[in-house]
Design an enzyme around this catalytic site. Sequence first.
Site, short mmCIF file in Angstrom:
data_model
loop_
_atom_site.label_atom_id
_atom_site.label_comp_id
_atom_site.label_asym_id
_atom_site.label_seq_id
_atom_site.Cartn_x
_atom_site.Cartn_y
_atom_site.Cartn_z
N ALA A 1 5.28 29.39 -30.26
CA ALA A 1 4.03 30.09 -29.89
C ALA A 1 2.92 29.06 -29.75
O ALA A 1 2.67 28.27 -30.66
CB ALA A 1 3.67 31.11 -30.95
N MET B 1 0.45 33.85 -25.97
CA MET B 1 0.28 35.29 -26.09
C MET B 1 -1.18 35.67 -25.82
O MET B 1 -2.08 35.17 -26.49
CB MET B 1 0.63 35.75 -27.51
CG MET B 1 2.09 35.80 -27.82
SD MET B 1 2.34 36.07 -29.61
CE MET B 1 2.46 34.38 -30.17
N SER C 1 -1.16 28.51 -29.00
CA SER C 1 -2.45 29.21 -28.99
C SER C 1 -3.48 28.52 -28.11
O SER C 1 -4.54 29.08 -27.84
CB SER C 1 -2.99 29.31 -30.41
OG SER C 1 -3.30 28.01 -30.90
N GLY D 1 2.49 27.23 -35.31
CA GLY D 1 1.72 26.14 -35.89
C GLY D 1 1.11 26.48 -37.23
O GLY D 1 0.17 25.81 -37.67
N VAL E 1 -4.78 22.72 -31.55
CA VAL E 1 -4.10 21.48 -31.90
C VAL E 1 -2.86 21.72 -32.77
O VAL E 1 -1.84 21.03 -32.62
CB VAL E 1 -5.07 20.50 -32.60
CG1 VAL E 1 -5.55 21.05 -33.95
CG2 VAL E 1 -4.44 19.13 -32.77
N ASP E 2 -2.90 22.69 -33.66
CA ASP E 2 -1.78 22.90 -34.59
C ASP E 2 -0.50 23.30 -33.86
O ASP E 2 0.56 22.72 -34.08
CB ASP E 2 -2.15 23.96 -35.64
CG ASP E 2 -3.26 23.49 -36.57
OD1 ASP E 2 -3.35 22.27 -36.80
OD2 ASP E 2 -4.03 24.34 -37.06
N CYS F 1 -1.85 41.34 -37.42
CA CYS F 1 -1.44 40.71 -36.15
C CYS F 1 -0.15 39.92 -36.33
O CYS F 1 0.76 40.01 -35.51
CB CYS F 1 -2.56 39.81 -35.63
SG CYS F 1 -2.10 38.90 -34.13
N CYS G 1 -10.73 37.28 -34.51
CA CYS G 1 -10.62 36.79 -33.13
C CYS G 1 -11.35 37.67 -32.13
O CYS G 1 -11.98 37.17 -31.20
CB CYS G 1 -9.15 36.67 -32.74
SG CYS G 1 -8.25 38.22 -32.73
#
EC number: 2.8.1.14
Length: 388
Positions: A10, A36, A12, A126, A15-16, A101, A222
Amino acid sequence: MRAVRHVVCALSGGVDSAVAALLLRRTGYQVTGVFMKNWDSLDEHGVCTADKDCEDAYKVCQILDIPFRQVSYVKEYWNDVFSDFLNEYEKGRTPNPDIVCNKHIKFSCFFHYAVDNLGADAIATGHYARTSLEDEEVFQQKHIKRPEGLFRNRFEVRNAVKLLQAADSFKDQTFFLSQVSQEALRRTIFPLGGLTKDFVKKIAAENKLHHVLQKKESMGICFVGKRNFERFILQYLQPRPGKFISVEDSTVLGTHKGWFLYTLGQRAKISGLREPWYVVEKDDSTGNVFVAPQTDHPALYRDLLRTNRVHWIAEEPPAALVRDKMMECHFRFRHQMELVPCVLTLNQDGTVWVTAVKAVRALTPGQELSCSEQKSRAPAWALHRAKL
């Protein structure tokens, strides 16, 4: 000759997750990156932030030379996460949408998409977390349907996977993973579990991932972003005016637009008052919010709560709790808060009483709690939504 393992990561746009994909690629796995889209949001300049994040995730895949996919779970997010969030707030409770989530979107919708549609041997994210499985053990996991019922047969799922704390205790995100199913956990790799955030940034800088390294870390809810929370929530919930009342002498100090706008422990901004007052209680019948004059006022502290039904991450329920009906452990109800020693008491309906060894500030109905058997571990169980 063994086939190359396929891991779907996954992404986003941060950075992670970018470094997680890089590490998987370095290990020799076949890696696919998936972005996603869960929420249609605009930043303060009217730009869709999800589109920018998607572009950044795509660029990561180009740099790493791995396939890129984009999926939309906007409808699922609205139905399973945002609607739950509004429903809880309207009842005056304080939910954690990040936990919900992870449970319904990342480790259910995305997990099944990766396994069923892309043929993944495992998924990766991450998150700063670890499990009790080595990577090779993850690939050996078979699909096991979790039995239904209040307490499943303790021997139906052997060698349950444990969720363990990350090496970077400050960044540890196991609190947000405390509702993830055993089915998903046993097929998940967390490449950053043994790394510190500083080292992750160093890896990104050394591998041409500067475009994600320079981004500000996303914090908070978010779908609210940088907008005013009160203004945002009143777009969805009808105002329910009430009074601010002193818990000490019942003096009316001011008015508000809705008791659901406040959570226990937060500072209440009361017009005309310079000194800070803090929310200690809410009355759903009148809509009044009771406040206290100090941040450490005794009315803010509680040492007892009852949960909804418990989500047991590994053993359901722990043998010691079944045997003795009570068990010592540690709990937290906010990310990064210190673990608090407590005693669990098991009820026949699957709920649990949690008695803290010392009273804690701002225990709030609707919050998720996670418990650890040992202080050094991540949650062994998630105590679902506190009831005071």
